[in-house]
Design a protein around this motif. Structure first.
Motif, short mmCIF file in Angstrom:
data_model
loop_
_atom_site.label_atom_id
_atom_site.label_comp_id
_atom_site.label_asym_id
_atom_site.label_seq_id
_atom_site.Cartn_x
_atom_site.Cartn_y
_atom_site.Cartn_z
N ARG A 1 -1.49 -1.87 -2.14
CA ARG A 1 -2.14 -0.50 -2.33
C ARG A 1 -2.38 -0.45 -3.81
NH1 ARG A 1 1.11 0.70 2.22
NH2 ARG A 1 -0.42 1.65 4.11
N LEU A 2 -1.48 -0.52 -4.76
CA LEU A 2 -1.82 -0.17 -6.20
C LEU A 2 -2.91 -1.03 -6.73
CD1 LEU A 2 1.94 0.41 -7.32
CD2 LEU A 2 0.02 2.04 -7.05
N SER B 1 2.49 5.80 -2.33
CA SER B 1 1.68 5.49 -1.42
C SER B 1 1.13 6.89 -1.20
CB SER B 1 2.27 4.99 -0.06
OG SER B 1 1.30 5.21 1.12
N ASP B 2 -0.53 6.68 -1.07
CA ASP B 2 -1.19 8.06 -0.71
C ASP B 2 -2.03 7.57 0.38
OD1 ASP B 2 -2.92 6.48 -2.04
OD2 ASP B 2 -3.37 8.00 -3.49
N SER B 3 -1.68 6.84 1.26
CA SER B 3 -2.70 6.37 2.27
C SER B 3 -2.36 7.49 3.54
CB SER B 3 -2.32 5.04 2.86
OG SER B 3 -1.09 5.03 3.69
N TYR C 1 -5.16 -0.77 -10.02
CA TYR C 1 -3.89 -0.93 -11.01
C TYR C 1 -4.18 -2.10 -11.75
CZ TYR C 1 -1.97 3.70 -9.76
OH TYR C 1 -1.43 4.92 -9.60
N ARG D 1 -6.18 0.10 -5.43
CA ARG D 1 -6.89 1.14 -5.97
C ARG D 1 -7.32 0.68 -7.50
NH1 ARG D 1 -2.52 4.09 -3.18
NH2 ARG D 1 -1.39 4.40 -4.93
N THR E 1 -9.45 -5.54 -2.47
CA THR E 1 -10.26 -4.12 -2.36
C THR E 1 -11.16 -3.80 -1.46
OG1 THR E 1 -9.88 -4.20 -4.76
CG2 THR E 1 -11.31 -2.55 -4.01
N VAL F 1 -6.35 2.67 1.44
CA VAL F 1 -6.10 3.41 0.02
C VAL F 1 -6.78 4.52 0.08
CG1 VAL F 1 -5.61 1.23 -1.19
CG2 VAL F 1 -7.95 1.93 -0.96
N ALA G 1 -10.50 -0.76 1.51
CA ALA G 1 -11.39 0.18 1.79
C ALA G 1 -11.94 0.28 3.20
CB ALA G 1 -12.50 0.13 0.76
#
Length: 230
Positions: free
Chosen positions: A179-180, A96-98, A185, A183, A221, A230, A225
């Motif tokens: 999340r992936l 995760s990079d949230s 993926y 983004r 998505t 994400v 957003a």
């Protein structure tokens, strides 16, 4: 010329890994073991706390989303184990990079936060740095980290409340898949990242769409957003 004796002995650094993906833990251990002393590993909140309290590692690589306990994941592990291992540095290592995950774990006391896209050399350097008292973060997380330290709200309170309520419908694994996918993926890339099968990704994705009342990944998505997930 650098003398071999001038190089730091990273093998003296005692490292533990907390992640609920057994294959990922095995891969990290295989990568780090030549350089560091691995003193423990665990895959859920309760066993992670017990392991950290018992072994008191120098550095704990801590996933943010870990099952068990009271549902607090990495932040719960920090809260419960840090008082009994005051010299242990926690380095979040997560898919995760949230903003929410970064802010939560930093406020809980983690000394650094890097994503699982990090390469072996950079991870080795990050472990060594946090063991010496430095803070280490993936470059693109800098803004989130600054907000967390300054106590600046990462979201409008109303939006944040709605996002939290909706996210609570999803399991930790479903959130990782969500999340992936949000983004960009592919299912195959998600499967490789999380060490699960493509079929399992499809199953989780179906559950995510059903629980969030969405129809397809494009809607997902947009949903993510708007909520800055994400």
């Amino acid at each position: 010329m650098t003398n071999a004796q001038d190089k730091p002995d990273t093998r003296a650094i005692r490292v533990a890994i907390v992640d609920d993906h057994e294959m990922f833990r095995a891969g990290v251990i295989a990568t780090l073991q030549p350089a560091f002393t691995i003193v423990g590993q665990a895959g859920d909140v309760d066993s992670s706390v017990a392991m950290i309290v018992q072994t008191k590692p120098d550095v704990v690589l801590l996933d943010v989303h870990v099952p068990g306990g009271e549902g607090g994941g990495g932040t719960e592990i920090l809260a419960k184990s840090a008082p009994y291992a005051p010299d242990t540095a926690f380095l979040a290592l997560s898919v995760s990079d949230s903003a929410q995950d970064v802010g939560a774990v930093i406020r809980a006391g983690a000394r650094g936060y890097v994503t699982k896209t990090i390469n072996a050399a950079d991870l080795t350097a990050a472990i060594h740095q946090v063991s010496e008292g430095y803070a280490v973060f993936s470059p693109k997380l800098a803004g989130f980290v600054l907000s967390a330290f300054q106590g600046v709200p990462l979201e409008d309170s109303g939006t944040q409340a709605r996002a939290d309520e909706e996210l609570n419908r999803l399991s930790a694994r479903e959130q990782e898949v969500m999340r992936l996918i949000a983004r960009g993926y592919t299912y195959r890339e998600v499967a490789a990242e999380l060490f699960i099968s493509v079929k399992t990704v499809e199953t989780h994705m179906s559950a995510v769409l059903r629980k969030l009342q969405l129809s397809n990944r494009s809607e997902l998505t947009r949903w993510a957003a708007v909520r800055r997930i994400v």
